[in-house]
Design an enzyme around this catalytic site. Sequence first.
Site, PDB file in Angstrom:
ATOM      1  N   HIS A  27       0.837  -1.197   0.000  1.00  0.00           N
ATOM      2  CA  HIS A  27       0.000   0.000   0.000  1.00  0.00           C
ATOM      3  C   HIS A  27       0.865   1.238   0.000  1.00  0.00           C
ATOM      4  O   HIS A  27       2.051   1.205   0.339  1.00  0.00           O
ATOM      5  CB  HIS A  27      -0.966   0.018   1.186  1.00  0.00           C
ATOM      6  CG  HIS A  27      -0.303   0.174   2.518  1.00  0.00           C
ATOM      7  ND1 HIS A  27      -0.029   1.403   3.070  1.00  0.00           N
ATOM      8  CD2 HIS A  27       0.141  -0.739   3.400  1.00  0.00           C
ATOM      9  CE1 HIS A  27       0.551   1.233   4.252  1.00  0.00           C
ATOM     10  NE2 HIS A  27       0.670  -0.058   4.469  1.00  0.00           N
ATOM     11  N   CYS A  28       0.260   2.322  -0.431  1.00  0.00           N
ATOM     12  CA  CYS A  28       0.891   3.632  -0.343  1.00  0.00           C
ATOM     13  C   CYS A  28      -0.050   4.484   0.504  1.00  0.00           C
ATOM     14  O   CYS A  28      -0.858   3.955   1.260  1.00  0.00           O
ATOM     15  CB  CYS A  28       1.154   4.227  -1.725  1.00  0.00           C
ATOM     16  SG  CYS A  28      -0.346   4.576  -2.669  1.00  0.00           S
ATOM     17  N   MET A  29       0.003   5.771   0.366  1.00  0.00           N
ATOM     18  CA  MET A  29      -0.811   6.653   1.210  1.00  0.00           C
ATOM     19  C   MET A  29      -2.317   6.465   1.019  1.00  0.00           C
ATOM     20  O   MET A  29      -3.074   6.576   1.973  1.00  0.00           O
ATOM     21  CB  MET A  29      -0.460   8.120   0.941  1.00  0.00           C
ATOM     22  CG  MET A  29       0.906   8.526   1.451  1.00  0.00           C
ATOM     23  SD  MET A  29       1.043   8.454   3.237  1.00  0.00           S
ATOM     24  CE  MET A  29      -0.032   9.797   3.695  1.00  0.00           C
TER      25      MET A  29
END
Length: 81
Positions: A27-29
């Site tokens: 995941h990222c932000m």
Amino acid sequence: AKKDYKKLSDDIIAAVGGTDNILSASHCMTRLRFNLKDASKLNIDEAKKIPGVINIVVQNGEQQFVIGHVIVNHVKKQLFV
């Protein structure tokens, strides 16, 4: 109301073809990012209907579920529970 992160996680897993179809997840932000064994199992139109999913982006061999920065960490923790 408290969000049901486990249900959202389960719905996303179903949308990508189940845990057996997931090579990796990260995941990222704001996004859950998947690399899938068989990308054709992802039904983008149905996945976009999942409550909590803002959009689906497919790029660079990744299937990305845009779900927002507030809940991405909570949902990622539930992915393989």
